[in-house]
Write a protein that holds these residues in place. Structure first.
Motif, PDB file in Angstrom:
ATOM      1  N   ASP A   1     -11.045   9.218 -10.735  1.00  0.00           N
ATOM      2  CA  ASP A   1     -12.022   8.141 -10.537  1.00  0.00           C
ATOM      3  C   ASP A   1     -11.487   7.089  -9.574  1.00  0.00           C
ATOM      4  OD1 ASP A   1     -13.638   9.478 -12.307  1.00  0.00           O
ATOM      5  OD2 ASP A   1     -13.089   8.235 -14.028  1.00  0.00           O
ATOM      6  N   TYR A   2     -10.226   6.745  -9.732  1.00  0.00           N
ATOM      7  CA  TYR A   2      -9.622   5.735  -8.847  1.00  0.00           C
ATOM      8  C   TYR A   2      -9.559   6.243  -7.413  1.00  0.00           C
ATOM      9  CZ  TYR A   2      -5.997   2.677  -6.895  1.00  0.00           C
ATOM     10  OH  TYR A   2      -5.294   1.813  -6.103  1.00  0.00           O
ATOM     11  N   LEU A   3      -9.176   7.495  -7.217  1.00  0.00           N
ATOM     12  CA  LEU A   3      -9.107   8.067  -5.875  1.00  0.00           C
ATOM     13  C   LEU A   3     -10.487   8.114  -5.243  1.00  0.00           C
ATOM     14  CD1 LEU A   3      -7.418   9.549  -3.699  1.00  0.00           C
ATOM     15  CD2 LEU A   3      -7.972  11.682  -4.880  1.00  0.00           C
TER      16      LEU A   3
ATOM     17  N   GLY B   1     -14.543  -5.145 -12.501  1.00  0.00           N
ATOM     18  CA  GLY B   1     -13.138  -4.775 -12.407  1.00  0.00           C
ATOM     19  C   GLY B   1     -12.792  -3.925 -11.211  1.00  0.00           C
ATOM     20  N   SER B   2     -13.737  -3.641 -10.292  1.00  0.00           N
ATOM     21  CA  SER B   2     -13.416  -2.780  -9.160  1.00  0.00           C
ATOM     22  C   SER B   2     -12.442  -3.450  -8.210  1.00  0.00           C
ATOM     23  CB  SER B   2     -14.697  -2.406  -8.416  1.00  0.00           C
ATOM     24  OG  SER B   2     -15.361  -3.578  -7.944  1.00  0.00           O
ATOM     25  N   ALA B   3     -12.602  -4.768  -7.979  1.00  0.00           N
ATOM     26  CA  ALA B   3     -11.680  -5.455  -7.070  1.00  0.00           C
ATOM     27  C   ALA B   3     -10.270  -5.461  -7.644  1.00  0.00           C
ATOM     28  CB  ALA B   3     -12.154  -6.886  -6.822  1.00  0.00           C
ATOM     29  N   ASN B   4     -10.180  -5.680  -8.936  1.00  0.00           N
ATOM     30  CA  ASN B   4      -8.851  -5.691  -9.553  1.00  0.00           C
ATOM     31  C   ASN B   4      -8.207  -4.314  -9.476  1.00  0.00           C
ATOM     32  OD1 ASN B   4      -6.641  -6.568 -10.990  1.00  0.00           O
ATOM     33  ND2 ASN B   4      -7.588  -6.134 -12.972  1.00  0.00           N
ATOM     34  N   ALA B   5      -9.017  -3.268  -9.674  1.00  0.00           N
ATOM     35  CA  ALA B   5      -8.473  -1.912  -9.595  1.00  0.00           C
ATOM     36  C   ALA B   5      -7.999  -1.589  -8.198  1.00  0.00           C
ATOM     37  CB  ALA B   5      -9.534  -0.905 -10.049  1.00  0.00           C
ATOM     38  N   GLN B   6      -8.755  -2.083  -7.164  1.00  0.00           N
ATOM     39  CA  GLN B   6      -8.345  -1.808  -5.800  1.00  0.00           C
ATOM     40  C   GLN B   6      -7.058  -2.521  -5.462  1.00  0.00           C
ATOM     41  OE1 GLN B   6     -11.640  -2.838  -3.318  1.00  0.00           O
ATOM     42  NE2 GLN B   6     -12.967  -1.226  -4.119  1.00  0.00           N
ATOM     43  N   GLY B   7      -6.878  -3.739  -5.936  1.00  0.00           N
ATOM     44  CA  GLY B   7      -5.693  -4.500  -5.569  1.00  0.00           C
ATOM     45  C   GLY B   7      -4.488  -4.188  -6.435  1.00  0.00           C
ATOM     46  N   GLY B   8      -4.732  -3.955  -7.735  1.00  0.00           N
ATOM     47  CA  GLY B   8      -3.607  -3.793  -8.636  1.00  0.00           C
ATOM     48  C   GLY B   8      -3.261  -2.369  -8.974  1.00  0.00           C
ATOM     49  N   GLY B   9      -4.100  -1.409  -8.596  1.00  0.00           N
ATOM     50  CA  GLY B   9      -3.809  -0.011  -8.893  1.00  0.00           C
ATOM     51  C   GLY B   9      -4.115   0.327 -10.340  1.00  0.00           C
ATOM     52  N   ILE B  10      -3.601   1.480 -10.758  1.00  0.00           N
ATOM     53  CA  ILE B  10      -3.832   1.969 -12.114  1.00  0.00           C
ATOM     54  C   ILE B  10      -2.499   2.399 -12.715  1.00  0.00           C
ATOM     55  CG2 ILE B  10      -6.195   2.716 -11.682  1.00  0.00           C
ATOM     56  CD1 ILE B  10      -5.115   5.556 -11.306  1.00  0.00           C
TER      57      ILE B  10
ATOM     58  N   LEU C   1      -3.349   2.732  -4.013  1.00  0.00           N
ATOM     59  CA  LEU C   1      -3.815   3.319  -2.757  1.00  0.00           C
ATOM     60  C   LEU C   1      -4.109   2.208  -1.761  1.00  0.00           C
ATOM     61  CD1 LEU C   1      -6.221   6.247  -3.712  1.00  0.00           C
ATOM     62  CD2 LEU C   1      -4.314   6.380  -2.124  1.00  0.00           C
ATOM     63  N   HIS C   2      -3.639   2.393  -0.523  1.00  0.00           N
ATOM     64  CA  HIS C   2      -3.854   1.406   0.527  1.00  0.00           C
ATOM     65  C   HIS C   2      -4.371   2.121   1.774  1.00  0.00           C
ATOM     66  CE1 HIS C   2      -1.716  -1.677  -1.791  1.00  0.00           C
ATOM     67  NE2 HIS C   2      -0.830  -0.734  -2.075  1.00  0.00           N
ATOM     68  N   PRO C   3      -5.464   1.636   2.387  1.00  0.00           N
ATOM     69  CA  PRO C   3      -5.986   2.271   3.607  1.00  0.00           C
ATOM     70  C   PRO C   3      -5.152   1.891   4.823  1.00  0.00           C
ATOM     71  CG  PRO C   3      -7.332   0.390   3.012  1.00  0.00           C
ATOM     72  CD  PRO C   3      -6.321   0.546   1.911  1.00  0.00           C
ATOM     73  N   TYR C   4      -5.075   2.823   5.779  1.00  0.00           N
ATOM     74  CA  TYR C   4      -4.421   2.548   7.056  1.00  0.00           C
ATOM     75  C   TYR C   4      -4.936   3.558   8.071  1.00  0.00           C
ATOM     76  CZ  TYR C   4      -1.397   6.668   6.832  1.00  0.00           C
ATOM     77  OH  TYR C   4      -0.927   7.952   6.800  1.00  0.00           O
ATOM     78  N   GLY C   5      -4.716   3.268   9.345  1.00  0.00           N
ATOM     79  CA  GLY C   5      -5.073   4.210  10.402  1.00  0.00           C
ATOM     80  C   GLY C   5      -6.566   4.474  10.439  1.00  0.00           C
ATOM     81  N   ASP C   6      -6.919   5.709  10.776  1.00  0.00           N
ATOM     82  CA  ASP C   6      -8.314   6.125  10.909  1.00  0.00           C
ATOM     83  C   ASP C   6      -8.764   6.818   9.626  1.00  0.00           C
ATOM     84  OD1 ASP C   6     -10.802   6.703  11.844  1.00  0.00           O
ATOM     85  OD2 ASP C   6     -10.174   8.321  13.186  1.00  0.00           O
TER      86      ASP C   6
ATOM     87  N   LEU D   1      -0.540   6.333  -0.560  1.00  0.00           N
ATOM     88  CA  LEU D   1      -0.464   6.377  -2.021  1.00  0.00           C
ATOM     89  C   LEU D   1       0.960   6.007  -2.449  1.00  0.00           C
ATOM     90  CD1 LEU D   1      -1.691   7.107  -4.789  1.00  0.00           C
ATOM     91  CD2 LEU D   1      -0.959   9.455  -4.393  1.00  0.00           C
ATOM     92  N   LEU D   2       1.083   4.914  -3.178  1.00  0.00           N
ATOM     93  CA  LEU D   2       2.377   4.446  -3.674  1.00  0.00           C
ATOM     94  C   LEU D   2       2.424   4.639  -5.180  1.00  0.00           C
ATOM     95  CD1 LEU D   2       2.749   1.081  -1.690  1.00  0.00           C
ATOM     96  CD2 LEU D   2       3.664   3.322  -1.097  1.00  0.00           C
TER      97      LEU D   2
END
Length: 475
Positions: free
Chosen positions: A154-156, A185-194, A210-215, A220-221
């Protein structure tokens, strides 16, 4: 360029002069024409050699240019220098990239690169360990097919659909209306992860972001929070155990006080109640004393090398305490057999008071659990590698294997009722282990159910000294 121009002019003039000498004006014209054609042919041959050199594959060595003349020679030299500089820059960039990848590989945190479809492009060793993956075999596999966890899926899915930060910042803000859906809680999930629970090798707690980058790619950390989660759990258990251990004698004392205040009691009953209250007060005082001792040990700096004590002098002190404790605890029944060996000429570099407390804890435990007529052997030994060992062995009931590894945890008891009856606070072995660790040593426990136990404190060779005739040397 001036040299080339001078060479061309001189060549044409010489050819014209030679033709003039042979056949007047027609000869001069032919001579100049032939010289021009010859120079052009030389230039074409040089150009062909340089172009052939440049058409070579990248795997071949381009450092040796062809032997040509004129401007093409200068052009080939300049190209060679440019290619050498480019190769040097590529080698430097490759070395930096290898160093960067080595640093990421050495990181305890997992790093995984995903393409726009969520397929694995690269991952380090920690990410492989965290998710039980293989970097080579699972390359370009979709991560959702490999990490089968509904929360992660779900998070991915939410993160892959989310816009990059730049697009979200540029997009106009919309107020929630009939056509808008707000996910709590979607913003918190995006910023804080799971947080994930994994059972690949052993139960572990992972923090995933998960953090976006590039194209459209994603970084994934993953971070292993198992130790921190265990520490938090131990802290909660410690607070709960302390509260329980303190509340129990307070409840008993409150009950006795209420009885004394409300009921008329005879002198014998009053004395019995006061005696029970005194025991509960002593137990609470011992518990608080052990808590303070453990807190001081954890908050104090490690003992230095300026303090040293003689083992035999300390042994005389804990031997006297052990005899008194054995006679007090097992006044009824056959006396225990206590033996004390070793320690002659041995000095320990460290805190005498801490070692006395640790040794006394092990001896008192052996005395309390060996029963009447039991045997307790206390010894100091210098091991072949120079370490010193303090060991306490008994022939008591022993300890089951599943309990041995947890004996030094705070408030851990194999048998709660028996431990409280023997007067233990549940902190003695925790204090003993802390003392050993503060001196660079360790606590070793061996026990066989029904045959007895052996507790040993190892002192590193750097803190053990043997003294003979007033001269000290390492053990």
């Amino acid at each position: 360029m001036l040299a080339r121009l001078f060479f061309v002019v001189v060549g044409l003039v010489a050819a014209g002069a030679l033709g003039w000498h042979l056949a007047d004006w027609p000869g001069a014209t032919v001579g100049v024409a032939l010289a021009a054609i010859g120079l052009q042919l030389i230039d074409l041959v040089s150009a062909a050699r340089v172009l052939g050199w440049l058409r070579q594959s990248l795997e071949q060595d381009l450092s040796d240019p062809p032997r040509v003349m004129g401007a093409w020679r200068e052009a080939a030299d300049r190209m060679r220098r440019r290619m050498r500089q480019g190769n040097q820059k590529l080698d430097a960039a490759g070395a930096k990239l290898d160093s960067f990848l080595d640093a990421i590989q050495a990181s305890p945190n997992g790093v995984m690169l995903l393409d726009a479809q969520g397929r694995i492009e690269w991952m380090n060793a920690s990410a492989c360990l965290h998710f039980d993956l293989d970097a080579e075999h699972d390359h370009l596999q979709h991560v959702a097919n490999l990490v089968r966890d509904p929360l992660f899926a779900d998070y991915l899915h939410a993160q892959m659909k989310a816009k990059p930060p730049a697009e979200r910042a540029a997009a106009p803000s919309a107020r929630p209306g009939p056509g808008n859906v707000v996910v709590a809680g979607s913003a918190n999930a995006q910023g804080g992860g799971i947080t994930l629970l994994r059972w690949t090798q052993a139960q572990s707690v992972l923090k995933v972001q998960l953090h976006p980058y590039g194209d459209g790619q994603r970084l994934l950390l993953s971070q292993d929070f198992t130790a921190m989660a265990k520490a938090e759990s131990m802290q909660r258990d410690f607070v709960a155990n302390v509260s329980h251990e303190i509340r129990t004698p307070l409840t008993v004392l409150a009950g006795f006080i209420e009885t004394l205040q409300t009921l008329p009691l005879e002198d014998a009953e009053r004395a019995r109640y006061l005696d029970l209250m005194a025991k509960q007060a002593d137990r609470q005082q011992a518990l608080i004393s052990d808590l303070l001792t453990l807190s001081k040990l954890e908050g104090r700096a490690r003992p230095g090398t300026d303090e040293r004590f003689e083992v035999q002098a300390m042994a005389a002190e804990y031997q006297e305490q052990a005899q008194a404790l054995s006679e007090q605890v097992w006044a009824e029944g056959p006396p225990q057999q206590l033996s004390f060996e070793g320690g002659a000429g041995l000095h320990i570099v460290g805190s005498r008071s801490e070692w006395l407390s640790a040794c006394t804890n092990l001896i008192s435990n052996a005395i309390r659990y060996s029963g009447p007529g039991g045997r307790v052997n206390v010894s100091w030994t210098v091991l072949p590698d120079g370490q010193a060992e303090f060991a306490v062995s008994d022939n008591g009931p022993g300890i089951a294997p599943e309990h041995v590894a947890r004996l030094s945890e705070r408030f851990y008891r194999v048998d709660n009722s028996r431990s409280r009856e023997s007067g233990g606070t549940g902190l003695g072995l925790a204090i003993t282990r802390q003392v050993a660790q503060r001196h660079g040593g360790e606590l070793l426990i061996q026990s066989t159910l029904g045959k007895g136990s052996r507790f040993a404190l190892r002192v590193p060779a750097a803190r053990a000294r043997l003294v003979h005739d007033g001269q000290a040397k390492a053990a």
